[in-house]
Design an enzyme around this catalytic site. Structure first.
Site, short mmCIF file in Angstrom:
data_model
loop_
_atom_site.label_atom_id
_atom_site.label_comp_id
_atom_site.label_asym_id
_atom_site.label_seq_id
_atom_site.Cartn_x
_atom_site.Cartn_y
_atom_site.Cartn_z
N TYR A 56 1.17 -1.06 -0.04
CA TYR A 56 0.21 -0.29 0.45
C TYR A 56 1.15 1.54 -0.09
O TYR A 56 1.23 1.61 1.16
CB TYR A 56 -1.02 -0.23 1.10
CG TYR A 56 -2.11 -1.09 1.48
CD1 TYR A 56 -2.86 -1.49 0.22
CD2 TYR A 56 -3.13 -1.19 2.05
CE1 TYR A 56 -3.57 -2.39 -0.01
CE2 TYR A 56 -3.87 -2.19 2.45
CZ TYR A 56 -4.22 -3.22 1.37
OH TYR A 56 -5.01 -3.65 1.02
N GLY A 57 1.36 1.90 -1.36
CA GLY A 57 2.89 2.89 -1.25
C GLY A 57 3.62 2.17 -2.20
O GLY A 57 4.17 0.89 -1.99
#
Length: 327
Positions: A56-57
């Site tokens: 996530y990122g």
């Protein structure tokens, strides 16, 4: 027949509504100082089951870095939060690596970033790896549990058959699937029933179907030009206009009850016996989402009628991402 949502995961008590952290680092680049206070509001609202991802990122600014910052500021909250972490997945190529080396590397890197401020209560391979026998992956996860590197393990985006096979090798502590009024496949294909028969808690991601059930989408131009949802099937011209009709019916129920559309949508997931994990990056929305509407049997039947009448246009994901779904 409605079900009771799980009150424990990984042996720890959780609130009725959980919290998804993807938005902070995947889509919005929210400054950590701001994100931390929103996360604090979620915890104070009873949403103590947090769902994060190693992908996530970017590698230097994903969920783990945010979690390290949070628990460094609020160290006593580590014992209050039940952390679920998805990994063993390359977000840039959308491919899982659930080999023993892939799983171990993902867990070790996560622990290195967390630096001891928070344990991993539940680790999930984000998708089933078709190139690795399920038994091999599960046995590796069981070894990591025995070594004390993760508390328990879960499954993500899996079929009922995979749940049964994995559970027979080593008990599964949770299964994460997509579930909303727009995405009911896991109710229809037996995955949720299998989990409930086996006593495995089910976690439902995207309970607001990427914004469809927020009451904020009326026309295509409501999406910012660079919004990722322009690539999602349900947001394409033709499908969009049809999906608005069902969303508006849910808004009507919410208005009549004196609650919001998200609260109705989240309440519906709870009634399926599933822990919803809505994600929001503002304190106001987090506090709103934590209050699931209590739906009567009559209202659930009304919603069922709307779903049958209007249906949903478009698949959950674009074709390029469908290969690892329901593994």
């Amino acid at each position: 027949m409605t079900q009771t949502a799980p009150s424990k995961i990984a042996g720890k008590s959780i609130g009725t509504v959980g919290y998804g952290l993807m938005g902070f680092t995947q889509w919005h680049g929210t400054p950590f100082e701001e994100a931390i206070e929103v996360m604090k509001a979620a915890l104070e609202s009873g949403s103590n089951f947090w769902n994060a991802g190693t992908f996530y990122g970017p590698p230097d600014r994903n969920s783990l870095h945010l979690l390290h910052a949070y628990f460094t500021k609020y160290p006593t909250d580590a014992a209050k939060v039940v952390l679920s972490l998805k990994g063993a997945y390359d977000g840039s190529t959308h491919t899982p690596d659930c080999s023993p080396q892939g799983i171990r590397s993902s867990v070790e890197e996560s622990l290195a970033i967390l630096k001891g401020v928070k344990s991993i209560d539940l680790f999930e391979c984000a998708r089933v790896d078709p190139n690795v026998p399920l038994e091999t992956s599960v046995k590796t996860l069981a070894e990591l549990i025995k070594e004390g590197k993760i508390g328990t393990y879960g499954l993500s985006e899996v079929s009922a058959d995979t749940v049964r096979k994995a559970h027979a090798i080593h008990p599964v502590s949770a299964v994460e699937i997509e579930l909303s009024l727009f995405s009911r496949h896991a109710l229809e294909n037996g995955t949720i029933k299998t989990c409930q028969d086996l006593g495995i808690p089910v976690v439902g991601y995207s309970p607001l179907d990427r914004g469809w059930l927020t009451g904020q989408l009326k026309k295509l131009s409501d999406l910012p030009k660079n919004d990722y949802r322009h690539h999602m099937p349900r947001f394409q011209s033709g499908a969009f206009e049809k999906n608005v009709l069902l969303a508006e019916k849910i808004e009507g129920i919410a208005e009549r009850k004196g609650v919001t559309a998200p609260q109705v949508a989240i309440g519906w997931v709870v009634k399926q016996g599933v822990v919803p994990i809505p994600g929001s990056t503002t304190t106001k929305r987090v506090q709103e989402n934590a209050k699931a509407a209590e739906l009567t049997e009559g209202e659930l039947e009304e919603i069922r009628g709307f779903v049958e009448e209007f249906g949903v246009a478009g698949e959950r994901y674009p074709e390029v991402l469908q290969g690892h779904l329901n593994g």
